[in-house]
Design an enzyme around this catalytic site. Sequence first.
Site, PDB file in Angstrom:
ATOM      1  N   CYS A 186      -1.877   9.530   2.381  1.00  0.00           N
ATOM      2  CA  CYS A 186      -1.517   8.943   1.085  1.00  0.00           C
ATOM      3  C   CYS A 186      -2.466   9.368  -0.022  1.00  0.00           C
ATOM      4  O   CYS A 186      -2.073   9.423  -1.178  1.00  0.00           O
ATOM      5  CB  CYS A 186      -1.486   7.425   1.197  1.00  0.00           C
ATOM      6  N   GLU A 230       0.881  -1.177   0.000  1.00  0.00           N
ATOM      7  CA  GLU A 230       0.000   0.000   0.000  1.00  0.00           C
ATOM      8  C   GLU A 230       0.909   1.215   0.000  1.00  0.00           C
ATOM      9  O   GLU A 230       1.469   1.584   1.032  1.00  0.00           O
ATOM     10  CB  GLU A 230      -0.917  -0.013   1.239  1.00  0.00           C
TER      11      GLU A 230
HETATM   12  P1  NAD Z   1       7.671   5.272   7.500  1.00  0.00           P
HETATM   13  O1  NAD Z   1       8.921   6.083   7.384  1.00  0.00           O
HETATM   14  O2  NAD Z   1       7.006   5.157   8.824  1.00  0.00           O
HETATM   15  O3  NAD Z   1       8.004   3.838   6.901  1.00  0.00           O
HETATM   16  C1  NAD Z   1       7.032   2.822   6.847  1.00  0.00           C
HETATM   17  C2  NAD Z   1       7.577   1.590   7.520  1.00  0.00           C
HETATM   18  O4  NAD Z   1       8.722   1.141   6.804  1.00  0.00           O
HETATM   19  C3  NAD Z   1       8.004   1.817   8.962  1.00  0.00           C
HETATM   20  O5  NAD Z   1       7.458   0.810   9.791  1.00  0.00           O
HETATM   21  C4  NAD Z   1       9.501   1.775   8.890  1.00  0.00           C
HETATM   22  O6  NAD Z   1      10.082   1.264  10.080  1.00  0.00           O
HETATM   23  C5  NAD Z   1       9.759   0.846   7.734  1.00  0.00           C
HETATM   24  N1  NAD Z   1      11.055   1.081   7.137  1.00  0.00           N
HETATM   25  C6  NAD Z   1      11.652   2.279   6.928  1.00  0.00           C
HETATM   26  N2  NAD Z   1      12.869   2.095   6.349  1.00  0.00           N
HETATM   27  C7  NAD Z   1      13.036   0.766   6.188  1.00  0.00           C
HETATM   28  C8  NAD Z   1      14.080  -0.052   5.638  1.00  0.00           C
HETATM   29  N3  NAD Z   1      15.184   0.481   5.138  1.00  0.00           N
HETATM   30  N4  NAD Z   1      13.904  -1.392   5.627  1.00  0.00           N
HETATM   31  C9  NAD Z   1      12.763  -1.930   6.117  1.00  0.00           C
HETATM   32  N5  NAD Z   1      11.752  -1.203   6.656  1.00  0.00           N
HETATM   33  C10 NAD Z   1      11.880   0.115   6.694  1.00  0.00           C
HETATM   34  O7  NAD Z   1       6.535   5.819   6.559  1.00  0.00           O
HETATM   35  P2  NAD Z   1       6.667   6.441   5.129  1.00  0.00           P
HETATM   36  O8  NAD Z   1       7.174   5.436   4.162  1.00  0.00           O
HETATM   37  O9  NAD Z   1       7.307   7.779   5.190  1.00  0.00           O
HETATM   38  O10 NAD Z   1       5.093   6.649   4.868  1.00  0.00           O
HETATM   39  C11 NAD Z   1       4.640   7.575   3.990  1.00  0.00           C
HETATM   40  C12 NAD Z   1       4.418   6.918   2.640  1.00  0.00           C
HETATM   41  O11 NAD Z   1       3.454   5.891   2.785  1.00  0.00           O
HETATM   42  C13 NAD Z   1       3.841   7.875   1.623  1.00  0.00           C
HETATM   43  O12 NAD Z   1       4.401   7.619   0.366  1.00  0.00           O
HETATM   44  C14 NAD Z   1       2.359   7.535   1.620  1.00  0.00           C
HETATM   45  O13 NAD Z   1       1.703   7.864   0.425  1.00  0.00           O
HETATM   46  C15 NAD Z   1       2.400   6.055   1.847  1.00  0.00           C
HETATM   47  N6  NAD Z   1       1.151   5.597   2.456  1.00  0.00           N
HETATM   48  C16 NAD Z   1       0.365   4.757   1.752  1.00  0.00           C
HETATM   49  C17 NAD Z   1      -0.856   4.334   2.286  1.00  0.00           C
HETATM   50  C18 NAD Z   1      -1.777   3.417   1.535  1.00  0.00           C
HETATM   51  O14 NAD Z   1      -2.663   2.853   2.158  1.00  0.00           O
HETATM   52  N7  NAD Z   1      -1.610   3.242   0.244  1.00  0.00           N
HETATM   53  C19 NAD Z   1      -1.225   4.772   3.559  1.00  0.00           C
HETATM   54  C20 NAD Z   1      -0.371   5.616   4.253  1.00  0.00           C
HETATM   55  C21 NAD Z   1       0.824   6.013   3.704  1.00  0.00           C
END
Ligand code: NAD
Length: 453
Positions: free
Chosen positions: A247, A213
Site C-alpha cells: 500500500c 486502511e
Molecule cells: P482483497 O481483494 O484481499 O480485499 C480485501 C478484503 O476485502 C478481503 O478480505 C476480501 O475478502 C474483502 N472483500 C472483497 N470484496 C468484497 C465485497 N464485495 N464485500 C465485502 N468484502 C469484500 O485486497 P485488496 O483490496 O485488493 O487489497 C489491496 C488494496 O488494499 C490496495 O488498494 C492497497 O493499497 C490497500 N492496502 C492498504 C493498506 C493500509 O494499511 N492502508 C495495507 C495493505 C493494502
Amino acid sequence: MSTIATIPKIRDALRATFHSGLTHSIPWRQHQLYQLAHMAQNERELICNALQKDLGKPKTEVLANELGSVIKRALKSAERLPEWVKAEHPEVIDWQKPWNPTIYKAPKGTVLIISPWNFPMMLSFQPLTGAIAAGCTVILKPSELVPTFSQLLEEIVPKYLDPNAYRVVNGVIPETTKLLELQWDHIFYTGNGKVARIIASAAAKHLTPMTLELGGKSPVIIDSAYNIDLAAKRILWGKCHNAGQICVAPDYVLVQRDKQDELVKAFQKHYNAFFSKGALDSPSFGSIVSDSHYKRLTSLLSRTKGEMVLKGRADAARKRLELTIVKNVAGGDSLLEEELFGPILPIVPVDSLDQAVNFVNASSHPLVLYAFSDNEIVSETHSGGIVFNDTLQQLAVSELPFTGVGESGYRYQFIKYTYDTFTQLRSSIDMPKEAEANLVVRYLPHSEEAVKV
Ligand code: NAD
C-alpha cells in the site's frame, strides 16, 4: 470454511464470551499476546511455505516483514499493556476534584477484522494484536486471494489462541456479506477503496465505528538538488518489495525534467545490481497475486503513452512480471489512472518543485508522500504520512501512528494506536455525598442570583 449459516452463531458465541468477562483480565490478554507471538515463531515454516505458494513471497521478506513485525508488536503490546490500561485522571478545576473525574479504558466489544492479501500475516495480526490487547473478542476474515495462507490460519489460530474469543472465518463475498449484516462494535478493514464503500455502507446501518486502511497513489518528489543516485537506489528498493504490491509502494516519481535521464540511468544501474540475471526468476522478487491483477497491470502498460526505459519481461503462466520503468509520463496517462500496486514505475517530468506539488495536490490525498530533499519542501501537501529521503522504512517504527487521510482511509494503527482503536474511553465521575452542600444551587426552583457566569 465456515458455512454462511454458522456465521451469526459464531458472532453470538463471541459476544457471550465478551459478556462473560473472560477477556477483561489483563494477565489473560497478555497470555494471548504471547501465544500469538509463539504461533508466529513456531509455525514459521508453514507460514513461509503458504506465502511462497500464494504470492511467491521471498522467505526473507516473510521472516522480516510479516513474522518479525507480528512477533515484535505482540510482545511489545503485552509488555506495555499494564501501562495502557491504567485509568486516567484529567486535570480539573479544584472544586471538581472531589467528583473523581476518571477516564476508564473499556474494550469496545466484539469486533470484525477484514484483511487483504498483500501482507496477509501482518495485516491480519497487526489489528488482531490491538484487539486482543484492548480486551475485545474477534472474528478475523482473511483474504480469499491467498487461499493456502487463509486456510492455514483457520487451522493454526485455534491451537494458540482461545477459540472462545478469537475465530477465523474464511469465505468469499457471500460470507463477507453475511458478516457485514451483523452488528459489530468496531469494523477494521484493510483493502481497496471500492470495497471500503460497501463496508462503510453496511456499517452505517448499525452506526458501527470503523477503521479504514486503504491505498492510493503514493507519489515521490525528488528535489533536483538531491543526490539522484541515492534517491534511485532507495526508491527502487521500495518499489521491488513484494513486487510493488504494497500500500505504501512508491507509485510514481516526479522529477525535474533536466534530471530525468540521470535518474533513469541510476535506476538501471541499481536494478542490474539488485538482479544480475533479471527479476523474472529471482527468488528475491515476488509474483503477481492473481491472473486478474496480472492482466490489469499488463493492460495498463499496453496503453501508456510514455517511453519504456526498463522493459520488464513477463510470464503469464507463472504470473511473473519484472519491473518496468516508464519515462515522460504525462497527466491523463494509463499509468496515472489508478493505484498501480505492481512492478511498474512511471516517471513524470516537471519544470519546478511547485509544479510537482500542484501535481500531487490535483489528485486525492495519498497514503504517504515521499520527498527526496534536503529541505522540508512540501508542507503545502496532504497525505497520511510523509517520509523524507527514503521509502517504506517508516513501517519499521511501530511507535508512529499509521493512517491514511481522505481517500486513503482514516483512524490510526500500530501498537498503542491499534489498542486505542479497539478501546472506548469511558468517562466517569463519582459524586460524594459530602458535595451536596456545594450542589445546592442546581436544585429547583431556579434562582438567578445563585448562578454566577
Ligand atoms: P482483497 O481483494 O484481499 O480485499 C480485501 C478484503 O476485502 C478481503 O478480505 C476480501 O475478502 C474483502 N472483500 C472483497 N470484496 C468484497 C465485497 N464485495 N464485500 C465485502 N468484502 C469484500 O485486497 P485488496 O483490496 O485488493 O487489497 C489491496 C488494496 O488494499 C490496495 O488498494 C492497497 O493499497 C490497500 N492496502 C492498504 C493498506 C493500509 O494499511 N492502508 C495495507 C495493505 C493494502
